[in-house]
Design a protein around this motif. Structure first.
Motif, PDB file in Angstrom:
ATOM      1  N   ARG A 125       3.862   0.652   2.696  1.00 61.40           N
ATOM      2  CA  ARG A 125       3.802  -0.484   3.888  1.00 61.40           C
ATOM      3  C   ARG A 125       3.359  -1.828   3.180  1.00 61.40           C
ATOM      4  NH1 ARG A 125      -1.524   0.584   7.964  1.00 61.40           N
ATOM      5  NH2 ARG A 125      -2.992   0.363   6.278  1.00 61.40           N
ATOM      6  N   LEU A 126       3.447  -2.879   3.931  1.00 65.21           N
ATOM      7  CA  LEU A 126       2.851  -4.158   3.450  1.00 65.21           C
ATOM      8  C   LEU A 126       2.047  -4.594   4.576  1.00 65.21           C
ATOM      9  CD1 LEU A 126       3.583  -6.412   1.469  1.00 65.21           C
ATOM     10  CD2 LEU A 126       5.009  -7.717   3.186  1.00 65.21           C
ATOM     11  N   TRP A 180      -4.210   5.061   3.239  1.00 64.23           N
ATOM     12  CA  TRP A 180      -3.678   4.256   2.478  1.00 64.23           C
ATOM     13  C   TRP A 180      -4.483   3.307   1.393  1.00 64.23           C
ATOM     14  CZ3 TRP A 180       1.464   3.443   3.325  1.00 64.23           C
ATOM     15  CH2 TRP A 180       1.974   3.893   4.667  1.00 64.23           C
ATOM     16  N   LYS A 181      -3.650   3.443   0.380  1.00 63.00           N
ATOM     17  CA  LYS A 181      -4.260   2.986  -0.997  1.00 63.00           C
ATOM     18  C   LYS A 181      -3.471   1.652  -1.589  1.00 63.00           C
ATOM     19  CE  LYS A 181      -6.798   6.712  -1.482  1.00 63.00           C
ATOM     20  NZ  LYS A 181      -8.074   6.916  -1.313  1.00 63.00           N
ATOM     21  N   LYS A 182      -4.183   0.704  -2.294  1.00 63.39           N
ATOM     22  CA  LYS A 182      -3.582  -0.489  -2.635  1.00 63.39           C
ATOM     23  C   LYS A 182      -2.718  -0.063  -3.862  1.00 63.39           C
ATOM     24  CE  LYS A 182      -4.854  -4.770  -5.015  1.00 63.39           C
ATOM     25  NZ  LYS A 182      -6.019  -5.766  -5.263  1.00 63.39           N
ATOM     26  N   GLN A 205       0.880  -1.313  -0.083  1.00 59.98           N
ATOM     27  CA  GLN A 205       0.051   0.253   0.070  1.00 59.98           C
ATOM     28  C   GLN A 205       0.829   1.028   0.051  1.00 59.98           C
ATOM     29  OE1 GLN A 205      -2.444  -0.513   3.385  1.00 59.98           O
ATOM     30  NE2 GLN A 205      -4.092  -1.786   2.585  1.00 59.98           N
ATOM     31  N   TYR A 206       0.164   2.337  -0.461  1.00 64.93           N
ATOM     32  CA  TYR A 206       0.792   3.568  -0.319  1.00 64.93           C
ATOM     33  C   TYR A 206      -0.037   4.525   0.098  1.00 64.93           C
ATOM     34  CZ  TYR A 206      -1.711   4.778  -4.792  1.00 64.93           C
ATOM     35  OH  TYR A 206      -2.901   5.170  -5.289  1.00 64.93           O
ATOM     36  N   LYS A 207       0.787   5.618   0.656  1.00 65.69           N
ATOM     37  CA  LYS A 207       0.040   6.651   1.371  1.00 65.69           C
ATOM     38  C   LYS A 207      -0.394   7.840   0.341  1.00 65.69           C
ATOM     39  CE  LYS A 207      -0.594   8.372   5.981  1.00 65.69           C
ATOM     40  NZ  LYS A 207       0.025   8.357   7.465  1.00 65.69           N
TER      41      LYS A 207
END
Length: 233
Positions: free
Chosen positions: A213-214, A186-188, A179-181
């Motif tokens: 993040r994972l 947080w988005k996939k 995911q990214y912010k």
């Protein structure tokens, strides 16, 4: 019969293991109507420890004032299969061994040992067990990790995620999501399919720097987990 009372057993003894009374099984002398399990409410756990893991909650008993209870035991089922018998119980829960596995856990066949002022000692007296269940999950390996490497616009992700099985073997969780912010949320980015070793690699071409993040979605077998957010990469 008195109103509900909690079993007069030391909660600390449960954590220590609750040593069983070493007496031979004899015919029950007490009236089963004089002892009753009033309820079993247990809290879900994750088996972080290699050996025993304490399942907390409330195990209530009600009994006649002429009866003294020394020990309370039960069989343990996981996903409908008996994995342990005569496991000691305390008012606040019981010790669960990771080797018993993960899934839906139930206490069955409660038995009590004690003495009745009117009829004498009794051992392993069966008591009706109310319906109960609790979920037990294995822990995700704390060494699971995601690594990031940027070279120009190319950003490479390398992830390894496994859980610790009943035998202690590390097993792939199957999939995990990067995911990214963006704008505080947080988005996939990508769901990775991990190999049998729990490893996967992914790369994108992106100039903009973001935090990643994972995330692992738990199942009936292992817990949910996530890494902390990375710095902007």
């Amino acid at each position: 019969m008195k109103t509900s009372r909690i079993m007069r057993l030391a909660a600390a003894a449960a954590i220590a293991g609750l040593t069983l009374v070493g007496t031979a099984v004899v015919p029950a002398q007490a009236d089963t109507a004089s002892i009753k399990v009033t309820g079993i409410k247990l809290k879900p756990i994750v088996t972080y420890n290699a050996g025993q893991n304490f399942i907390g909650g409330t195990i209530g008993l009600d009994w006649d004032e002429d009866v003294d209870i020394y020990d309370v035991e039960a069989d343990v089922k996981v996903n409908g299969k008996t994995v342990a018998t005569s496991v000691p119980l305390a008012p606040n829960g019981f010790n669960y061994n990771r080797s018993w596995g993960a899934g839906t856990v139930q206490l069955t066949n409660v038995k009590v040992t004690g003495t009745d002022a009117n009829t004498g000692d009794f051992t392993d007296l069966p008591v009706a067990t109310p319906a109960n269940s609790v979920q037990v999950r294995h822990a995700v390996d704390p060494n699971s990790i995601i690594k990031y490497k940027r070279v120009g616009k190319k950003l490479t992700f390398k992830a390894t995620v496994r859980y610790i099985s009943a035998t202690g073997k590390l097993i792939s969780v199957g999939k995990a999501t990067i995911q990214y912010k963006k704008a505080g949320k947080w988005k996939k980015l990508k769901t990775l399919k991990l190999n049998s070793a729990g490893f996967a690699k992914y790369k994108i071409y992106l100039k903009k720097k973001r935090s990643y993040r994972l995330v692992v979605v738990g199942t009936n077998v292992f817990q949910s987990a996530s890494t902390g957010p990375s710095k902007k990469i």
